[in-house]
Motif scaffolding. Sequence first.
Motif, PDB file in Angstrom:
ATOM      1  N   ALA A  56       0.697  -1.090   0.155  1.00 25.13           N
ATOM      2  CA  ALA A  56       0.032  -0.162  -0.021  1.00 25.13           C
ATOM      3  C   ALA A  56       0.786   1.182  -0.035  1.00 25.13           C
ATOM      4  O   ALA A  56       0.457   2.452  -0.405  1.00 25.13           O
ATOM      5  N   ASN A  57       2.053   1.291   0.455  1.00 23.36           N
ATOM      6  CA  ASN A  57       3.044   2.569   0.477  1.00 23.36           C
ATOM      7  C   ASN A  57       2.668   3.385   1.154  1.00 23.36           C
ATOM      8  O   ASN A  57       2.142   4.629   0.766  1.00 23.36           O
ATOM      9  N   ASN A  63      -7.929   7.945  -0.190  1.00 23.69           N
ATOM     10  CA  ASN A  63      -8.308   7.979  -1.387  1.00 23.69           C
ATOM     11  C   ASN A  63      -9.139   6.458  -1.739  1.00 23.69           C
ATOM     12  O   ASN A  63      -8.596   5.736  -0.775  1.00 23.69           O
ATOM     13  N   GLU A  64      -9.760   6.613  -2.739  1.00 27.61           N
ATOM     14  CA  GLU A  64     -10.282   5.062  -3.089  1.00 27.61           C
ATOM     15  C   GLU A  64      -9.193   3.845  -2.865  1.00 27.61           C
ATOM     16  O   GLU A  64      -9.553   2.919  -2.442  1.00 27.61           O
ATOM     17  N   TYR A  69      -7.107  -0.532   0.836  1.00 30.37           N
ATOM     18  CA  TYR A  69      -6.270  -1.239   1.730  1.00 30.37           C
ATOM     19  C   TYR A  69      -6.598  -1.056   3.255  1.00 30.37           C
ATOM     20  O   TYR A  69      -6.385  -2.019   3.979  1.00 30.37           O
ATOM     21  N   PHE A  70      -7.159   0.010   3.428  1.00 27.10           N
ATOM     22  CA  PHE A  70      -7.504   0.282   4.876  1.00 27.10           C
ATOM     23  C   PHE A  70      -8.493  -1.025   5.500  1.00 27.10           C
ATOM     24  O   PHE A  70      -8.276  -1.821   6.367  1.00 27.10           O
ATOM     25  N   SER A  71      -9.493  -1.127   4.588  1.00 25.93           N
ATOM     26  CA  SER A  71     -10.637  -2.185   5.096  1.00 25.93           C
ATOM     27  C   SER A  71      -9.798  -3.499   5.193  1.00 25.93           C
ATOM     28  O   SER A  71     -10.099  -4.298   5.975  1.00 25.93           O
ATOM     29  N   VAL A 137      -3.659   7.832   5.822  1.00 30.65           N
ATOM     30  CA  VAL A 137      -3.700   6.722   6.377  1.00 30.65           C
ATOM     31  C   VAL A 137      -2.504   6.235   6.680  1.00 30.65           C
ATOM     32  O   VAL A 137      -1.192   6.403   5.936  1.00 30.65           O
ATOM     33  N   LYS A 138      -2.042   5.484   7.738  1.00 30.05           N
ATOM     34  CA  LYS A 138      -0.893   5.179   8.530  1.00 30.05           C
ATOM     35  C   LYS A 138      -1.012   3.945   9.118  1.00 30.05           C
ATOM     36  O   LYS A 138      -1.969   3.575   9.634  1.00 30.05           O
TER      37      LYS A 138
END
Length: 246
Positions: A56-57, A63-64, A69-71, A137-138
């Motif tokens: 995911a870098n 963003n979309e 990746y978050f989910s 997001v981190k």
Amino acid sequence: MIAVKIGGSVITRKDTYRHFLPDICRNIVRSLFPFRDELVVLHGGGSFGHILAKEANLPADLNERTKRYFSRIHNDVLLLNSKINDIMAEEGFNPVSIPTSLFFGEKGLNVRPYRKFLESGFNPVGMGDIVLSGKTVKIISADDIMLKLSKEFNPRLVIFFTDVDGIYSDDPKKNPEARLLPTIDSDINFKAVQNDVTGGMKHKYEIIKKISHHADRITVINGKYPERLKDLGSERFIGTVIENGR
Ligand code: ATP
Ligand code: IP8
């Protein structure tokens, strides 16, 4: 209070997506039975977190792409969490999951759920996780959470279970000359860990130095031999111990 981090390196195969090692996890959990009345558990991501997190870098804007990746990453760390909690419940503990991403806000992690459940006789179980910080997001490592909890609760003992015998003078997987350090008062070489986005042992070492101002004793030990915990404080002990630097 006693705080434990179960490293993802020891309860998962870090190079194989979502590969859990239940027997090792059970042995670690069993070794913690004497501490169950005052125990907080954290766990790392292992191959349930780091493989996708690397892809995911992060950190990155929301963003979309990063939402997807978050989910997935959050779901995967919860899956690992529920496997650990299952084992803890079977072994006579009272685990309650504290999902980091739900309690992470502008001021960082809210530790109130830890306090509440600890005071009521539960074993809070937190984890390294993906979080939303404003529009970013981190990834937050369980090592970072350990520092936060140590500042709040001043644990009498902090235990890091990992997949090597402790902190070495160099990466023991890459340098056969590396020496196990009984404590950390000398210079150490750290090599980057493959499939690790949160800085591996180097980050852990930096965090441990900070934790040492807030905890009485910290140890890094091999989770494949959790029975070594019984020797803590004696000359037989195999692992690294850092006494309080307050
Ligand atoms: P996770 O981050 O998935 O929760 P973990 O917390 O158990 O895992 P890692 O971040 O994977 O631990 O770090 C452990 C690894 O660090 C070991 O497998 C080892 O190969 C590597 N390493 C690099 N330098 C050192 C060093 N000087 N001493 C000990 N281990 C080191
Ligand atoms: O394994 C990282 O936590 P750590 C969590 O404690 C993720 O560094 C999601 C990679």
